[in-house]
Enzyme design. Structure first.
Site, PDB file in Angstrom:
ATOM      1  N   HIS A 186     -10.723  -5.205   9.764  1.00 46.89           N
ATOM      2  CA  HIS A 186     -11.457  -4.782   8.395  1.00 46.89           C
ATOM      3  C   HIS A 186     -12.457  -3.949   8.524  1.00 46.89           C
ATOM      4  O   HIS A 186     -13.212  -3.601   7.377  1.00 46.89           O
ATOM      5  CB  HIS A 186     -11.907  -6.189   7.806  1.00 46.89           C
ATOM      6  N   GLU A 188       0.892  -1.152   0.162  1.00 51.40           N
ATOM      7  CA  GLU A 188       0.156   0.179  -0.065  1.00 51.40           C
ATOM      8  C   GLU A 188       0.925   1.106  -0.110  1.00 51.40           C
ATOM      9  O   GLU A 188       0.560   2.356  -0.835  1.00 51.40           O
ATOM     10  CB  GLU A 188      -0.937  -0.025   1.226  1.00 51.40           C
TER      11      GLU A 188
END
Lengths: 328, 322
Positions: free
Chosen positions: B127, B58
């Site tokens: 998440h 990322e």
């Protein structure tokens, strides 16, 4: 020995001299209280900077680090707006918003310096991605230090550049210390260039005090990138003559003898002067280059001192981009 | 007008902008595989250069998006889910939000980060975040949370054309919802809230997927004789506080429904703005229906009790009317 014409050699020396004299002046001003802020100088690393930047075209881009007064100078920036930036003036290259750790000059492809160690690696990789996607023959060069080679962004960027075969050259300026800690205690390998093997790209270590050795190695990497051959890693072994930050930190982490050795035996300007003499320049020609640079520094200083500070409302400008000119 | 789903609207927005402008491309984990179903038909149309799979890196690919933007591209970076932005946080904060400012306007960063949010579906704490309030504290970023297919398309297109970084928080509870979207080139300017239902007794400002709850609550309250004005915030930064203050001036009561954790939330910011600038209009304390300052558990029942619901909005709104 590679063939380089005298004009290029002269320009190399001139840029190294500009960095050295710029830094000698800024250090004086900092210690006298005329400059302020965290201040990391490029003194001692001139050959690494100039050898790398001279391998680029003006339309190639470059990303620097927190220790980057020298990098825009190496890429060809004017000194007056850099000096004004260090003074926080309105005429500064960043209009007084960036200062010592964020010098830049987008007009010569110096896409800024970033003061978070390792954060420039993905940015330079992205510039290379843009060049490749647009089919341009430009190259992106990323300066970073031995300290940044321990960041995750180093791994991520080199991996991405390799799988996508991007036109980027990673130049690791290994000056032996990340902040105060020796690379011997912080980096798993003696030569950081060996890490290139892990990314299936060429890796080479050169003497970072020898501007021609740096120029030769980086030129080879730039040519490879420009010809579609993908990224390379070049490590320049160099040394910073000044402390991590000038005037504000203890220096007990390295010996005075070590600093003295590099200053007296491994000064890149002294070494390059000898090479120029061997190549047929005379002392006077080189002294003249230095003298011209000194005049340039005086003029830059005058420009910066005479320039106004930004008005208070300038603190609020550039938070977002000015509207782009209409595409019609 | 056609009826399309939120996720189709997102695909249309990206596809149209990539057709219109060659500098627009999308990259992220598994985008070429259309993992989320939001890139349908895009690889076939644009190829894997412009619909570009990235490694699971990322910081690397968000920062690469920043670098590409600085030299003239308009990347759409797909975060897969919003919490993956944490891995790239330094690039978002130190590079993306600050480069235009720090370099005195020399740098332009026309980058769009798409940050889908999954919560309420038993994915546990790591998440399930709705991290727009975290990003809201950082100057230099535009943050949006489109909450209808119409806005999903029009605001995403506006974000892609914006010369500044925009993070779009797409609430996955809305992805399957259908709505009308015009056929022509739809641009919804950023920075404007939308009054979704007019009312006179209570203003309910909703953030992201809370719009569904706010409208359901308004319907219920209407049957009890309480007239609710529902405002979909849509744009978090810049925030359209004028629309909220005007509504509160009319209703005298404010409730904010925000799926994120309560402390330091968008709901808190709106509360502060109204307390500061609309205090004399208020006839009751400001109410917030949010998620408590507590992580999201895996167990579905445990999770459900934490999140905002239409019932919670109804009950808080009733209390404001007492």
């Amino acid at each position: 020995m590679i063939t380089i014409d005298d004009g290029v050699l002269r320009e190399m020396y001139r840029r190294m001299s500009r960095i050295r004299r710029f830094e000698d002046t800024t250090k004086e001003l900092l210690l006298a209280g005329e400059l302020y802020g965290a201040f990391h100088t490029s003194t001692g690393q001139e050959a690494s900077i100039v050898g790398s930047c001279m391998a680029l075209r003006i339309d190639d881009s470059m990303v620097g680090t927190h220790r980057s007064h020298g990098h825009p100078i190496g890429k060809g920036a004017q000194l007056d707006r850099l000096m004004a930036e260090l003074m926080g003036k309105e005429t500064g290259v960043n209009q007084g918003k960036g200062g010592s750790m964020h010098l830049s000059d987008f007009s010569v492809g110096s896409l800024g310096e970033t003061s978070i160690v390792g954060s420039g690696l993905p940015v330079s990789t992205g510039a290379a991605l843009a060049y490749k996607m647009r089919g341009e023959d430009k190259v992106s060069l990323c300066f970073f230090g031995d300290g940044a080679s321990s960041q995750g962004t180093f791994h991520e960027s080199l991996n991405i550049a390799s799988i996508w075969q991007l036109p980027v050259v990673y130049v690791c300026e290994n000056n032996g210390y990340g902040e105060l800690t020796s690379a011997k205690d912080a980096v798993s390998v003696e030569d950081i260039s060996v890490r290139a093997i892990g990314y299936d790209m060429p890796g080479v270590t050169v003497d970072g005090q020898d501007v021609l050795a740096v120029f030769e190695a980086v030129s080879e990497a730039v040519d490879l990138a420009r010809d579609g051959g993908g990224p390379s890693l070049v490590e320049t072994k160099t040394y910073r003559f000044e402390n991590h930050a000038v005037g504000r930190l203890p220096e007990h982490y390295r010996s005075a003898e070590e600093v003295e050795y590099w200053r007296t035996q491994r000064d890149p300007l002294v070494l390059f002067r000898q090479v120029l003499i061997e190549r047929g320049f005379d002392e006077q020609q080189i002294d003249d280059l230095d003298a011209a640079v000194s005049e340039e520094i005086v003029a830059a200083l005058e420009f910066a001192r005479q320039s106004p500070s930004p008005p208070p409302e300038a603190a609020f400008t550039h938070l977002f981009a000015d509207p782009a000119p209409s595409a019609g | 007008m056609r009826t399309v789903t939120y996720i189709q609207a997102v695909t249309e927005a990206m596809t149209e902008e990539m057709e219109r402008d060659e500098s627009v491309f999308i990259m992220g984990e598994d985008v070429a595989w259309n993992m989320m179903g939001d890139c349908t038909g895009m690889v076939e149309k644009f190829g894997t250069e412009r619909v570009r799979n990235t490694p699971i890196s990322e910081a690397g690919f968000v920062g690469a998006g920043a670098g590409a933007a600085m030299v003239g591209m308009r990347p759409i970076v797909h975060m897969l889910i919003a919490p993956f932005m944490y891995v790239a946080f330094d690039q978002i904060v130190s590079i993306i939000s600050k480069s235009t400012y720090t370099y005195g306007g020399q740098a332009r960063l026309p980058i769009t980060l798409r940050a889908p949010m999954m919560y309420g579906v038993s994915n546990a704490a790591q998440h399930s975040d709705r991290p727009y309030a975290t990003l809201m504290t950082i100057p230099g970023l535009k943050l949006i949370a489109p909450a209808s297919p119409h806005d999903a398309k029009g605001m995403l297109k506006a974000a892609i054309r914006d010369d500044n970084p925009v993070i779009t928080f797409e609430d996955r509870s809305l992805w399957g919802q259908s709505g009308e979207v015009p056929d022509d080139d739809l641009i919804v300017p950023l920075g404007q809230a939308a009054v979704r239902r007019e009312g006179t007794d209570v203003t309910v400002v909703t953030v992201a997927g809370a719009i569904t709850l706010g409208l359901a609550a308004a319907e219920q309250l209407a049957s009890e004789g309480v007239s609710v004005e529902v405002i979909d915030l849509r744009s978090i930064v810049p925030m359209d506080t004028d629309t909220i203050l005007e509504s509160v001036a009319k209703t005298g009561r404010l409730l904010i429904a925000d799926p994120a954790h309560e402390m330091g939330s968008v709901a808190s910011e709106i509360s502060a703005v109204v307390a500061q600038h609309g205090f004399w209009s208020l006839q009751a304390p400001i109410a917030r229906v949010t998620t408590p300052h507590c992580h999201v558990p895996f167990n579905a029942d445990l999770e459900k009790q934490l999140l905002p619901t239409a019932d919670k909005i109804v009950s808080e709104a009733r209390a404001l009317m007492e």
